[in-house]
Design a protein around this motif. Sequence first.
Motif, PDB file in Angstrom:
ATOM      1  N   LYS A  54      -7.472   6.556  -4.577  1.00  0.00           N
ATOM      2  CA  LYS A  54      -7.844   6.888  -2.416  1.00  0.00           C
ATOM      3  C   LYS A  54      -7.586   8.459  -2.444  1.00  0.00           C
ATOM      4  O   LYS A  54      -8.756   8.511  -1.211  1.00  0.00           O
ATOM      5  CB  LYS A  54      -6.781   6.374  -1.489  1.00  0.00           C
ATOM      6  CG  LYS A  54      -7.102   5.212  -1.549  1.00  0.00           C
ATOM      7  CD  LYS A  54      -5.923   3.885  -0.824  1.00  0.00           C
ATOM      8  CE  LYS A  54      -6.057   2.128  -0.080  1.00  0.00           C
ATOM      9  NZ  LYS A  54      -5.198   2.421   0.182  1.00  0.00           N
ATOM     10  N   ASP A  55      -7.236   9.065  -2.549  1.00  0.00           N
ATOM     11  CA  ASP A  55      -6.855  10.638  -2.446  1.00  0.00           C
ATOM     12  C   ASP A  55      -7.550  11.357  -3.803  1.00  0.00           C
ATOM     13  O   ASP A  55      -7.986  12.767  -3.469  1.00  0.00           O
ATOM     14  CB  ASP A  55      -6.088  11.059  -3.747  1.00  0.00           C
ATOM     15  CG  ASP A  55      -4.193  10.426  -2.457  1.00  0.00           C
ATOM     16  OD1 ASP A  55      -5.097  10.148  -1.230  1.00  0.00           O
ATOM     17  OD2 ASP A  55      -2.908  10.615  -2.647  1.00  0.00           O
ATOM     18  N   GLU A  78       5.306   9.886  -7.643  1.00  0.00           N
ATOM     19  CA  GLU A  78       3.947  10.217  -7.917  1.00  0.00           C
ATOM     20  C   GLU A  78       3.551  11.050  -8.331  1.00  0.00           C
ATOM     21  O   GLU A  78       2.540  11.746  -9.527  1.00  0.00           O
ATOM     22  CB  GLU A  78       3.061  10.589  -6.643  1.00  0.00           C
ATOM     23  CG  GLU A  78       1.738  10.735  -6.519  1.00  0.00           C
ATOM     24  CD  GLU A  78       1.270  11.348  -4.802  1.00  0.00           C
ATOM     25  OE1 GLU A  78       1.190  12.226  -5.157  1.00  0.00           O
ATOM     26  OE2 GLU A  78       0.964  10.330  -4.064  1.00  0.00           O
ATOM     27  N   LYS A 114       0.147   4.336   0.076  1.00  0.00           N
ATOM     28  CA  LYS A 114      -0.301   5.737   1.005  1.00  0.00           C
ATOM     29  C   LYS A 114       0.150   5.343   2.354  1.00  0.00           C
ATOM     30  O   LYS A 114       1.335   6.254   3.166  1.00  0.00           O
ATOM     31  CB  LYS A 114      -1.446   5.587   1.659  1.00  0.00           C
ATOM     32  CG  LYS A 114      -2.429   6.980   1.822  1.00  0.00           C
ATOM     33  CD  LYS A 114      -4.522   7.154   1.842  1.00  0.00           C
ATOM     34  CE  LYS A 114      -4.173   8.358   3.026  1.00  0.00           C
ATOM     35  NZ  LYS A 114      -3.462   9.338   1.762  1.00  0.00           N
ATOM     36  N   HIS A 153       0.715   3.217  -6.750  1.00  0.00           N
ATOM     37  CA  HIS A 153       1.175   4.731  -6.778  1.00  0.00           C
ATOM     38  C   HIS A 153      -0.495   5.464  -7.785  1.00  0.00           C
ATOM     39  O   HIS A 153      -1.065   6.315  -6.874  1.00  0.00           O
ATOM     40  CB  HIS A 153       1.571   5.957  -7.559  1.00  0.00           C
ATOM     41  CG  HIS A 153       2.991   5.640  -7.474  1.00  0.00           C
ATOM     42  ND1 HIS A 153       3.136   6.669  -6.402  1.00  0.00           N
ATOM     43  CD2 HIS A 153       4.501   5.003  -7.160  1.00  0.00           C
ATOM     44  CE1 HIS A 153       4.777   6.748  -5.981  1.00  0.00           C
ATOM     45  NE2 HIS A 153       5.653   5.807  -6.473  1.00  0.00           N
ATOM     46  N   LYS A 156      -2.932   4.755  -4.775  1.00  0.00           N
ATOM     47  CA  LYS A 156      -3.043   5.844  -3.455  1.00  0.00           C
ATOM     48  C   LYS A 156      -4.492   6.840  -4.128  1.00  0.00           C
ATOM     49  O   LYS A 156      -4.478   7.705  -3.476  1.00  0.00           O
ATOM     50  CB  LYS A 156      -1.622   6.211  -3.239  1.00  0.00           C
ATOM     51  CG  LYS A 156      -1.480   7.405  -2.190  1.00  0.00           C
ATOM     52  CD  LYS A 156       0.329   7.086  -1.907  1.00  0.00           C
ATOM     53  CE  LYS A 156       0.200   9.363  -1.308  1.00  0.00           C
ATOM     54  NZ  LYS A 156      -1.011  10.337  -1.567  1.00  0.00           N
ATOM     55  N   ASP A 176       0.733  -1.029   0.031  1.00  0.00           N
ATOM     56  CA  ASP A 176       0.178   0.290  -0.453  1.00  0.00           C
ATOM     57  C   ASP A 176       1.205   1.302  -0.008  1.00  0.00           C
ATOM     58  O   ASP A 176       1.671   2.019   1.132  1.00  0.00           O
ATOM     59  CB  ASP A 176      -0.720   0.123   1.315  1.00  0.00           C
ATOM     60  CG  ASP A 176      -1.626   1.265   1.640  1.00  0.00           C
ATOM     61  OD1 ASP A 176      -1.539   2.155   1.036  1.00  0.00           O
ATOM     62  OD2 ASP A 176      -3.316   0.877   1.831  1.00  0.00           O
ATOM     63  N   GLU A 185       3.684   6.896   4.761  1.00  0.00           N
ATOM     64  CA  GLU A 185       3.290   6.733   6.471  1.00  0.00           C
ATOM     65  C   GLU A 185       3.660   6.667   7.060  1.00  0.00           C
ATOM     66  O   GLU A 185       3.541   7.552   8.252  1.00  0.00           O
ATOM     67  CB  GLU A 185       1.182   7.006   6.598  1.00  0.00           C
ATOM     68  CG  GLU A 185       0.299   7.994   5.452  1.00  0.00           C
ATOM     69  CD  GLU A 185      -0.786   8.095   5.201  1.00  0.00           C
ATOM     70  OE1 GLU A 185      -0.968   6.814   6.316  1.00  0.00           O
ATOM     71  OE2 GLU A 185      -1.654   8.571   5.094  1.00  0.00           O
TER      72      GLU A 185
END
Length: 256
Positions: free
Chosen positions: A236-237, A189, A146, A230, A233, A144, A150
Motif C-alpha cells: 500500500k505504501d 517493518e 497499517k 506487513h 502495508k 490490517d 494508526e
Amino acid sequence: MTGPGTNTYLLGNEQVAVLDPGPAIPEHIDAILAAGGDRIRWIVCTHTHPDHSPAWLAVAEATGAEVIGALAEDDRFQDKTFRPTVLLEHNWVLQTPEFTLRGLHTPGHVSNHYCFLLEEEGMLFAGDHIMNGSTVVIVPPGGDMKAYIESLELLLDYPLRTIAPGHGDVIQQPREEVAGLVAHRLARERKVVSGLAGLGQTGLDALVRVVYDDVDPARHEWAKLSLAAHLIKLEKDGRARHFVTDDSWEAVASGG
C-alpha cells in the motif's frame, strides 16, 4: 497465543456493563450471571472473535441486556452468532450515573475492533488491540497492519492512566506501552524491507526465517500471518510488490 484466557470485565454497581463476555463456556457464563445478576444492563464487545463475544447470547437471554458491538466480514474467525442491538461508531458513549464509557474504533487486529475508555478512571479496555505478555497477531484480510499502527497512535490522543487488556494483567504505564508497540512494529517493518532487499523476489517461507530470526521457529507459522500483513502495508505504501502467480514478494525501489 493468548495467555491464561480472555478477561471479562464488569463495570458499575447498580447498573452493570459486561465488557467482553468471552466464550460460551457454561461455567464462565454462570460466573458472569452470579456476579452481575439482574443488574446487568449492557453487554459490550471489543470485537467478535470467538474468545471474546459468544457468551453474549446466554447473558442477553438471561438478563435482557442491550448488546453493543460492531460487525465484521467473516475472516474465518468471527462469532457468526453475534447480533448487536446497538451498532458502534467511533466516539460512541455510554453514560450512566456511575461511569462514562467511550468507544474508540481501533481497526487493525480486525476491522470491527473497538477499545473502550472508562473516562473517570482513565482506564482503557483494549480487547485484542493490546495484550500483556503476548504479541497481537494481525491476520489478513480482516487484520490490517497499517490500520493497526494508526490505531495505536490514535490512543496517544487520550488521557490514559492504565490499560486493561483482553489477555493478561493490567498495564500500569500505558503511554510507554503504546509507544513501545508502535516502535516494535516499525522495527519489524524495517526488517521486512531489509529481508526483501537481501533475498530478492521471495516467498513467505524464506522471508519469515530472516525477519523473525528472533522468534522460536515453532511459532513461524503464526509469524507468517503478521509478516503477510506487513507486506500488504508495504505494498500500500508503494514499497513492495506482490506476484500473485507464485505468491512471492519483492522490494520496490524508492520512486520505482
